[in-house]
Every structure is written in structure tokens, then in C-alpha cells.
Scaffold this motif. Structure first.
Motif, short mmCIF file in Angstrom:
data_model
loop_
_atom_site.label_atom_id
_atom_site.label_comp_id
_atom_site.label_asym_id
_atom_site.label_seq_id
_atom_site.Cartn_x
_atom_site.Cartn_y
_atom_site.Cartn_z
N ALA A 90 -17.86 15.27 -9.26
CA ALA A 90 -18.27 15.55 -7.94
C ALA A 90 -17.30 14.71 -6.92
CB ALA A 90 -19.70 15.80 -7.65
N LEU A 91 -17.48 13.34 -7.68
CA LEU A 91 -16.93 12.12 -6.82
C LEU A 91 -15.45 12.16 -6.74
CD1 LEU A 91 -19.25 9.27 -7.87
CD2 LEU A 91 -19.33 10.31 -5.61
N ALA A 92 -14.88 12.80 -7.85
CA ALA A 92 -13.30 12.80 -8.06
C ALA A 92 -12.60 12.87 -6.77
CB ALA A 92 -13.01 13.59 -9.27
N PRO A 93 -12.96 14.19 -6.13
CA PRO A 93 -12.40 14.32 -4.75
C PRO A 93 -12.16 13.37 -3.76
CG PRO A 93 -13.59 16.43 -5.48
CD PRO A 93 -13.92 15.04 -6.18
N LEU A 94 -13.39 12.72 -3.98
CA LEU A 94 -13.65 11.49 -2.84
C LEU A 94 -12.65 10.53 -3.01
CD1 LEU A 94 -17.38 11.41 -2.50
CD2 LEU A 94 -15.81 12.49 -1.07
N ALA A 95 -12.24 10.31 -4.21
CA ALA A 95 -11.52 9.10 -4.80
C ALA A 95 -9.78 9.33 -4.31
CB ALA A 95 -11.50 8.77 -6.35
N ALA A 96 -9.79 10.68 -4.28
CA ALA A 96 -8.21 10.99 -3.87
C ALA A 96 -7.60 10.34 -3.00
CB ALA A 96 -8.11 12.50 -4.16
N PRO A 97 -8.10 10.28 -1.66
CA PRO A 97 -7.66 10.12 -0.51
C PRO A 97 -7.11 8.66 -0.63
CG PRO A 97 -9.60 11.50 0.08
CD PRO A 97 -9.48 11.07 -1.39
N SER A 98 -7.66 7.55 -1.52
CA SER A 98 -7.28 6.59 -1.52
C SER A 98 -5.82 6.21 -2.25
CB SER A 98 -8.28 5.64 -2.57
OG SER A 98 -7.69 5.35 -3.68
N GLY A 99 -5.42 7.12 -2.83
CA GLY A 99 -4.08 7.07 -3.30
C GLY A 99 -3.25 7.71 -2.15
N ALA A 100 -3.77 8.70 -1.47
CA ALA A 100 -2.99 9.52 -0.53
C ALA A 100 -3.06 8.39 0.95
CB ALA A 100 -3.52 10.84 0.01
N ALA A 101 -4.01 7.36 0.94
CA ALA A 101 -4.25 6.42 2.00
C ALA A 101 -3.00 5.63 2.22
CB ALA A 101 -5.42 5.78 1.99
N ALA A 102 -2.29 5.31 1.39
CA ALA A 102 -0.88 4.52 1.36
C ALA A 102 0.36 5.41 1.81
CB ALA A 102 -0.88 3.92 0.25
N ALA A 103 -0.09 6.78 2.10
CA ALA A 103 1.09 7.86 2.24
C ALA A 103 1.66 7.19 3.68
CB ALA A 103 0.41 9.20 2.31
N THR A 104 1.16 6.92 4.62
CA THR A 104 1.90 6.73 5.93
C THR A 104 2.63 5.42 5.74
OG1 THR A 104 0.11 7.57 7.05
CG2 THR A 104 1.56 6.41 8.40
N LEU A 105 2.01 4.40 5.03
CA LEU A 105 2.87 3.05 5.02
C LEU A 105 3.96 3.22 4.07
CD1 LEU A 105 3.34 -0.05 5.47
CD2 LEU A 105 1.78 -0.48 3.62
N ASP A 106 3.81 3.98 3.08
CA ASP A 106 4.95 4.33 2.07
C ASP A 106 6.09 4.99 2.99
OD1 ASP A 106 3.68 3.15 0.10
OD2 ASP A 106 2.90 5.00 -1.03
N GLU A 107 5.76 6.02 3.67
CA GLU A 107 6.66 6.96 4.33
C GLU A 107 7.45 6.09 5.30
OE1 GLU A 107 4.62 10.15 5.89
OE2 GLU A 107 3.91 11.01 4.04
N VAL A 108 6.46 5.17 6.08
CA VAL A 108 7.33 4.36 7.01
C VAL A 108 8.31 3.38 6.27
CG1 VAL A 108 6.81 2.46 8.79
CG2 VAL A 108 5.53 4.62 8.72
N LYS A 109 7.82 2.74 5.34
CA LYS A 109 8.86 1.80 4.60
C LYS A 109 10.16 2.68 3.89
CE LYS A 109 5.47 -1.46 3.03
NZ LYS A 109 4.68 -2.12 1.80
#
Length: 341
Positions: A15-34
Motif C-alpha cells: 500500500a505504501l509503494a505508490p507513495l514512494a513513487a513520487p520521490s523518483g518522479a520528484a526530481a523530474a523537473t530539475l532533470d528536465e531543466v538540466k
């Protein structure tokens, strides 16, 4: 017992697994900008002091914040693409991913965060709604404005505040809601409204665009709280943290006396707070996804909060706005940033 709890543990972790997913996605904007090599920043279409074109270059307080974020990421404050946005389109542009960051004199409200799925990173400017009137009206307070025709930008908190204020004070009024600053100033000049309302800082900028600037006054009282600040999408926690701490770094630098002129000396300081700020001690910069000394480059290129305010909005600028609430907390204002540690 193990047979009972093991499945429960598995279910709990599942049940907690989906909650952990955003932390990997959370870096998406910075990665995209770089990866893109540029920050895409939404700004006002034309609001002198905050965001306006000077030839091909953009200038203003909100523009400088875009520059500060770019400097933090790239050690280069020029790597920004500015997207001019109206009051009505600004939040949708961010929510739809057309920009990475909205730095456009926007008021932080709960409704806006909920409606658009956004997060206000912090308050960059403490403002309030006020009124501009012709000097010839001979009024000294907003309580003298009964019977007024009030020009206001549609899709703003200012538009919603007018009925609340006038009705609460038993004053007659008529709203003239228009879609752009140019339309408002034209209507005001043509006598289609005799009062203009907006954030006080915006009124100072608009008054500069009137032919007879001295014949119009901004009343001293305000009728609302208008905390303005940069906005990001709420599904990217790491990006929100980065943007928030760029602003906090600008404020902390001013509090510590670090300016664009002396920031080069920060790395040699023996003060623990300055050494942390300059990235000499600790790895806070790396933990943000930036160089450890990102603060040094940012202040070198853009200056601290006070420098940004003074050159764009302050009493030595064309707008001539006093620091007021936007003064540091230890100098009589309420500007306050958490410590960089």
C-alpha cells in the motif's frame, strides 16, 4: 504469529509503494531543466518593476528570481526562457507543464493550490490590495469610495475582494472587470471607471504608465493580505524545495551581509553559518541536486534579496516603494527565512 503478520506486512508495504513513487518522479523537473539546458519561467506580460521587456531583455523583481533559479542550477543566470502570461492563463500554463516555474506577482491562496494542483513555494513579496484614484477626487481613504466605478483585472483575487469590502462597509459600487492592464488604464483614462484596484505594488507600476502620473494617488490603506510568491506544480516535492531555498538563500544572504560585491569572501569566512552558506562545510547543495557552492554563484550574479528589491522596486527605482513589511525581520519588517543548515 509470523504467518499472521507477514501477509499484513506485505500488504502494508504494498500500500505504501505508490507513495514512494513520487520521490523518483520528484526530481523530474530539475532533470528536465538540466537536460534542456534552460529554465522556462512564466512572468507578467508587462508590469514595470516586476517583469517588463527592455528591448529584447527582460527586467524586474520576478525576472530576477527566475535568473536566481537559473544561476543556482547552471551557474549562469542567462539560461532562462521567459513566457509572458496573463492573469487568466498563468496557473493553467504551469499545471499543463508549459513552464517550469511561475514567477508572476501571484497571491498565495488555498483555493488556488487546490483548484490548479499547484504549490506556492514561499512568499517573495508581502503586498495588499489598494486603490488608485484621481487626485481631483479629494479622497483620503478607501471608505470614501462609495458610488465608485472600480476597474479591476478579471480572474484575480482583487476582483473577488471588491464585493466583500464594499458590501461589508455598506458602500455602493460598480465593478468594471477587464482582461489586461492596458484595458484598465485605457478605461480609467476615458472615465469609464474612476477607481482602479489591484495589489499596491501593481498600482505603483500602473501609475507610471499614465501620462499625468502626479495627478493620481494611491490611497494609504489596504483591504486585504496579498502574499505573492513563486509557484510550482505540487507533484514535484524536490523541485518545490529547490525553488523555496533559492528564495531563502537570497533573504539569508541579505541578513548575513553577503552581497554581490563581497560574496567572493564568503568561502574564506570563519563564521560557521557563512561557511555552510558558501558550501565550504556540509553537502546541502549536493543534497538539493546542485553544486555545493550554488549560493555563491547565485548571489554573485543576481545579488541578495535587498539588492533585487532596491534596483527594481525600491525608493531609488522609478516605482519608489518603501521596503515596509518586506524589510528583514530584525529591521522592522516580517521578511524571515529558515536557517541554511
Amino acid at each position: 504469529m509470523k504467518k499472521v503478520f507477514a501477509p499484513l506486512l506485505a500488504v502494508t508495504l504494498s500500500a505504501l509503494a505508490p507513495l514512494a513513487a513520487p520521490s523518483g518522479a520528484a526530481a523530474a523537473t530539475l532533470d528536465e531543466v538540466k537536460e534542456r539546458g534552460r529554465l522556462v519561467c512564466g512572468v507578467n506580460e508587462n508590469l514595470p518593476g516586476f517583469a517588463a521587456r527592455n528591448g529584447e531583455a527582460w527586467q524586474g523583481f520576478d525576472v530576477d528570481f527566475c535568473r536566481a533559479v537559473a544561476a543556482a542550477i547552471f551557474a549562469d543566470d542567462t539560461r532562462v526562457d521567459y513566457v509572458p502570461l496573463s492573469a487568466e492563463t498563468r496557473f493553467a500554463a504551469l499545471a499543463e507543464g508549459k513552464i517550469d516555474l511561475l514567477s508572476r506577482n501571484s497571491t498565495w491562496t488555498l483555493g488556488r493550490e487546490l483548484q490548479f494542483g499547484l504549490t506556492f513555494a514561499a512568499v517573495s513579496y508581502y503586498d495588499g490590495q489598494g486603490f488608485m484614484v484621481p487626485r481631483a477626487m479629494n479622497v483620503v481613504s478607501s471608505l470614501d469610495l462609495t458610488g465608485s466605478k472600480v476597474c479591476v483585472l478579471t480572474g484575480t483575487t482583487s476582483e473577488a475582494n471588491i464585493p466583500d469590502y464594499f458590501n461589508a462597509n455598506n458602500m455602493d459600487f460598480e465593478i468594471v472587470a477587464l482582461g489586461s492592464a492596458a484595458d484598465i488604464l485605457a478605461a480609467y483614462a476615458e472615465g469609464k471607471c474612476n477607481v482602479v484596484t489591484s495589489d499596491v505594488s501593481q498600482l505603483y507600476a500602473w501609475r507610471l504608465q499614465l501620462a499625468d502620473t502626479d495627478e493620481h494617488i494611491i490611497l494609504p490603506d489596504t483591504i486585504s493580505k496579498e502574499p505573492l510568491g513563486p509557484v510550482v506544480r505540487k507533484d514535484d516535492v524536490d523541485w518545490a524545495t529547490l525553488v523555496r531555498w533559492v528564495l531563502f538563500a537570497l533573504v539569508n544572504a541579505e541578513e548575513m551581509g553577503i552581497t554581490s560585491a563581497n560574496v567572493g569572501e564568503a568561502s574564506a569566512s570563519e563564521k560557521p553559518d557563512v561557511r555552510r552558506f558558501a558550501g565550504v562545510d556540509g553537502n546541502l547543495g549536493a543534497d538539493l541536486g546542485l553544486a555545493n557552492d550554488w549560493t555563491v554563484k547565485t548571489i554573485e550574479l543576481v545579488g541578495n534579496y535587498g539588492e533585487m528589491f532596491d534596483r527594481n522596486l525600491g525608493e531609488a527605482s522609478p516605482l519608489g516603494i518603501a521596503r515596509g513589511l518586506n524589510q528583514l525581520w530584525n529591521l522592522g519588517g516580517i521578511l524571515y527565512a529558515p536557517p541554511y543548515r
